[in-house]
Design a protein around this motif. Structure first.
Motif, PDB file in Angstrom:
ATOM      1  N   UNK A  85     -36.667   9.822 -21.460  1.00 11.19           N
ATOM      2  CA  UNK A  85     -37.497   9.683 -22.676  1.00 11.19           C
ATOM      3  C   UNK A  85     -37.230  10.464 -23.562  1.00 11.19           C
ATOM      4  N   UNK A  86     -37.381  11.939 -23.252  1.00  5.86           N
ATOM      5  CA  UNK A  86     -37.215  12.934 -24.173  1.00  5.86           C
ATOM      6  C   UNK A  86     -35.957  12.907 -24.587  1.00  5.86           C
ATOM      7  N   UNK A  87     -34.905  12.696 -24.036  1.00  6.10           N
ATOM      8  CA  UNK A  87     -33.432  12.596 -24.730  1.00  6.10           C
ATOM      9  C   UNK A  87     -33.623  11.373 -25.875  1.00  6.10           C
ATOM     10  N   UNK A  88     -34.125  10.374 -25.642  1.00  3.19           N
ATOM     11  CA  UNK A  88     -34.067   9.422 -26.589  1.00  3.19           C
ATOM     12  C   UNK A  88     -34.894   9.859 -28.001  1.00  3.19           C
ATOM     13  N   UNK A  89     -35.984  10.600 -27.556  1.00  5.11           N
ATOM     14  CA  UNK A  89     -36.606  11.265 -28.858  1.00  5.11           C
ATOM     15  C   UNK A  89     -35.717  12.204 -29.593  1.00  5.11           C
ATOM     16  N   UNK A  90     -34.810  13.003 -28.828  1.00  2.00           N
ATOM     17  CA  UNK A  90     -33.951  13.697 -29.411  1.00  2.00           C
ATOM     18  C   UNK A  90     -32.780  13.071 -30.260  1.00  2.00           C
ATOM     19  N   UNK A  91     -32.363  11.957 -29.631  1.00  2.67           N
ATOM     20  CA  UNK A  91     -31.337  11.255 -30.084  1.00  2.67           C
ATOM     21  C   UNK A  91     -31.767  10.342 -31.576  1.00  2.67           C
ATOM     22  N   UNK A  92     -33.068   9.973 -31.297  1.00  3.63           N
ATOM     23  CA  UNK A  92     -33.476   9.266 -32.303  1.00  3.63           C
ATOM     24  C   UNK A  92     -33.623  10.095 -33.737  1.00  3.63           C
ATOM     25  N   UNK A  96     -31.847   8.378 -36.743  1.00  9.06           N
ATOM     26  CA  UNK A  96     -32.553   7.780 -37.676  1.00  9.06           C
ATOM     27  C   UNK A  96     -33.444   8.720 -38.561  1.00  9.06           C
ATOM     28  N   UNK A  97     -32.397   9.454 -39.329  1.00  8.33           N
ATOM     29  CA  UNK A  97     -33.412  10.506 -40.193  1.00  8.33           C
ATOM     30  C   UNK A  97     -34.255  10.297 -41.108  1.00  8.33           C
ATOM     31  N   UNK A  98     -34.266   9.008 -41.528  1.00  9.06           N
ATOM     32  CA  UNK A  98     -35.165   8.009 -42.637  1.00  9.06           C
ATOM     33  C   UNK A  98     -36.334   7.874 -42.004  1.00  9.06           C
ATOM     34  N   UNK A  99     -36.526   7.596 -40.612  1.00  8.30           N
ATOM     35  CA  UNK A  99     -37.852   7.199 -40.218  1.00  8.30           C
ATOM     36  C   UNK A  99     -38.452   8.212 -39.375  1.00  8.30           C
ATOM     37  N   UNK A 100     -40.010   8.335 -39.566  1.00  7.41           N
ATOM     38  CA  UNK A 100     -40.530   9.699 -38.804  1.00  7.41           C
ATOM     39  C   UNK A 100     -40.201   9.484 -37.230  1.00  7.41           C
ATOM     40  N   UNK A 101     -40.179  10.693 -36.622  1.00  6.98           N
ATOM     41  CA  UNK A 101     -40.079  10.801 -35.425  1.00  6.98           C
ATOM     42  C   UNK A 101     -41.589  10.485 -34.663  1.00  6.98           C
ATOM     43  N   UNK A 112     -44.297  18.871 -17.434  1.00  8.76           N
ATOM     44  CA  UNK A 112     -44.732  19.841 -18.822  1.00  8.76           C
ATOM     45  C   UNK A 112     -43.344  20.534 -18.783  1.00  8.76           C
ATOM     46  N   UNK A 113     -42.961  21.383 -17.862  1.00  8.74           N
ATOM     47  CA  UNK A 113     -41.920  22.603 -18.198  1.00  8.74           C
ATOM     48  C   UNK A 113     -40.529  21.851 -18.534  1.00  8.74           C
ATOM     49  N   UNK A 114     -40.332  20.696 -17.791  1.00  7.58           N
ATOM     50  CA  UNK A 114     -38.871  19.975 -18.049  1.00  7.58           C
ATOM     51  C   UNK A 114     -39.099  19.443 -19.508  1.00  7.58           C
ATOM     52  N   UNK A 115     -40.167  18.933 -19.853  1.00  5.86           N
ATOM     53  CA  UNK A 115     -40.112  18.417 -21.286  1.00  5.86           C
ATOM     54  C   UNK A 115     -40.329  19.727 -22.229  1.00  5.86           C
ATOM     55  N   UNK A 116     -40.839  20.669 -22.107  1.00  5.38           N
ATOM     56  CA  UNK A 116     -40.750  21.844 -22.817  1.00  5.38           C
ATOM     57  C   UNK A 116     -39.316  22.531 -22.831  1.00  5.38           C
ATOM     58  N   UNK A 117     -38.637  22.543 -22.059  1.00  4.52           N
ATOM     59  CA  UNK A 117     -37.049  23.003 -22.147  1.00  4.52           C
ATOM     60  C   UNK A 117     -36.079  21.986 -22.664  1.00  4.52           C
ATOM     61  N   UNK A 118     -36.442  20.755 -22.758  1.00  3.87           N
ATOM     62  CA  UNK A 118     -35.533  19.594 -22.849  1.00  3.87           C
ATOM     63  C   UNK A 118     -35.962  18.845 -24.325  1.00  3.87           C
ATOM     64  N   UNK A 119     -37.132  19.173 -24.972  1.00  5.22           N
ATOM     65  CA  UNK A 119     -37.447  18.823 -26.183  1.00  5.22           C
ATOM     66  C   UNK A 119     -36.771  19.403 -27.314  1.00  5.22           C
ATOM     67  N   UNK A 120     -36.116  19.021 -28.185  1.00 11.49           N
ATOM     68  CA  UNK A 120     -35.401  19.687 -29.306  1.00 11.49           C
ATOM     69  C   UNK A 120     -35.928  19.429 -30.690  1.00 11.49           C
ATOM     70  N   UNK A 121     -36.681  18.324 -30.695  1.00  9.82           N
ATOM     71  CA  UNK A 121     -37.436  17.995 -32.200  1.00  9.82           C
ATOM     72  C   UNK A 121     -38.479  18.640 -32.432  1.00  9.82           C
ATOM     73  N   UNK A 122     -38.340  19.588 -33.677  1.00  9.69           N
ATOM     74  CA  UNK A 122     -39.774  20.329 -34.019  1.00  9.69           C
ATOM     75  C   UNK A 122     -40.642  19.059 -34.723  1.00  9.69           C
ATOM     76  N   UNK A 123     -41.932  19.614 -34.369  1.00 12.00           N
ATOM     77  CA  UNK A 123     -43.165  18.743 -34.779  1.00 12.00           C
ATOM     78  C   UNK A 123     -43.577  17.784 -33.993  1.00 12.00           C
ATOM     79  N   UNK A 124     -42.419  17.363 -32.529  1.00  7.99           N
ATOM     80  CA  UNK A 124     -43.062  16.488 -31.681  1.00  7.99           C
ATOM     81  C   UNK A 124     -44.032  17.418 -30.669  1.00  7.99           C
TER      82      UNK A 124
END
Length: 313
Positions: A85-92, A96-101, A112-124
């Motif tokens: 799920x997190x990787x899809x957020x990163x890839x999206x 799709x830079x013209x659509x809000x994340x 939580x620790x897994x998400x914190x370490x793998x989430x790459x998108x600022x503002x999520x």
């Protein structure tokens, strides 16, 4: 989001009978909480019929997509599922830079620790459900420990459940003491209080629960866990937004709103958007103050935005 402590009514100059009431009961007396369910239903019906069609637009759908808290709260959740799920957020965000994340990823604290370490998108944001979700039936020490550990692991927002049993038994002070203690456990992380409106049953109860939650420290109020028979409804959303408006007018403190549970169609989302727009106004129409707890809506909204069936998430 910065939490500002609300000044509650004082005891000075009040009679003995009034002094027997808790500060939270006195706070409720400053508001109209005796609501007529039929009148609420009629008002919401009118809003839907008259105002919703004008919001069935591409821009609104893009905004709604950017207000989603992408959620997995299943007994069968695994690290692999959460990571996908997190990787899809990163890839999206890259594709799709013209659509809000999405606004946030919502998981159990164990991930939580897994998400914190793998989430790459600022503002999520990283949202955790804490305090013995979804029942809120646990010793306070357990609730506090879970919440503190979640924040330490990287949770940036915390969702808790109002102690519904205490509320229904009339223990308003106990309800607020629990919420206040959980707020302290959150530290700087904003706290959403889930009212579980389907279990509160009446508009009057929903408004009282909303006001008590805000006076006890909620930064957001949220409709439902999605685990009960009745989840979010437009009527519950309307009453909660009315409570947020009245509280803001009296205190100057802005509180966020999150419908969740049972948001199954794009039109459902547009209805909640319209209720917020009509009751609270444009000030609340940002992905900071308006959130939606849903995952099934992501592909539906994305399909309408792109004009073709899309199954990205």
């Amino acid at each position: 989001m910065t939490y500002t402590k609300t000044i509650l009514p004082q005891n000075e100059g009040e009679n003995t009978q009034n002094n027997d009431k808790s500060k939270y009961e006195k706070a409720l007396e400053m508001y109209e909480t005796n609501l007529n369910d039929a009148e609420v239903q009629a008002t919401v019906k009118q809003i839907i019929e008259e105002k919703v069609p004008q919001n069935d637009t591409l821009n609104v759908k893009k905004f709604l997509f950017g207000s989603i808290e992408l959620t997995t709260l299943s007994t069968t959740d695994t690290e692999e599922k959460v990571l996908r799920m997190v990787e899809k957020v990163n890839r999206f965000d890259r594709e799709y830079p013209d659509i809000p994340h999405v606004a946030a990823v919502c998981v159990y604290p164990v991930f939580t620790e897994l998400v914190s370490k793998s989430l790459e998108v600022d503002g999520v944001e990283i949202t955790n459900v804490c305090g013995n979700f979804p029942s809120s039936q646990a010793r306070m020490e357990v609730k506090v420990a879970e919440t503190q550990l979640a924040v330490a692991d990287g949770a940036t927002e915390i969702d808790i459940v109002l102690p519904v049993g205490k509320f229904l038994s009339g223990d308003y002070e106990g309800v607020c003491d629990d919420i206040s203690e959980m707020k302290q456990a959150c530290g700087a992380a904003p706290m959403k209080v889930i009212l579980e409106t389907g279990d509160l049953e009446t508009a009057s109860n929903i408004k009282k629960a909303a006001l008590l939650s805000m006076y006890a420290g909620a930064d957001y109020i949220k409709t439902s866990t999605g685990k009960e028979k009745v989840s979010a409804t437009p009527e519950a959303a309307y009453v909660m937004c009315q409570a947020i408006k009245a509280y803001h007018e009296k205190t100057g403190i802005q509180i966020g709103f999150k419908p969740a549970g049972g948001i199954n169609t794009v039109m459902d989302a547009i209805i909640y958007y319209t209720i917020v727009q009509q009751v609270l106004g444009e000030q609340w129409l940002t992905n900071k103050w308006f959130r939606m707890g849903t995952s099934r809506l992501t592909n539906l909204l994305l399909s309408e935005i792109l004009g073709k069936e899309t199954k990205f998430f």
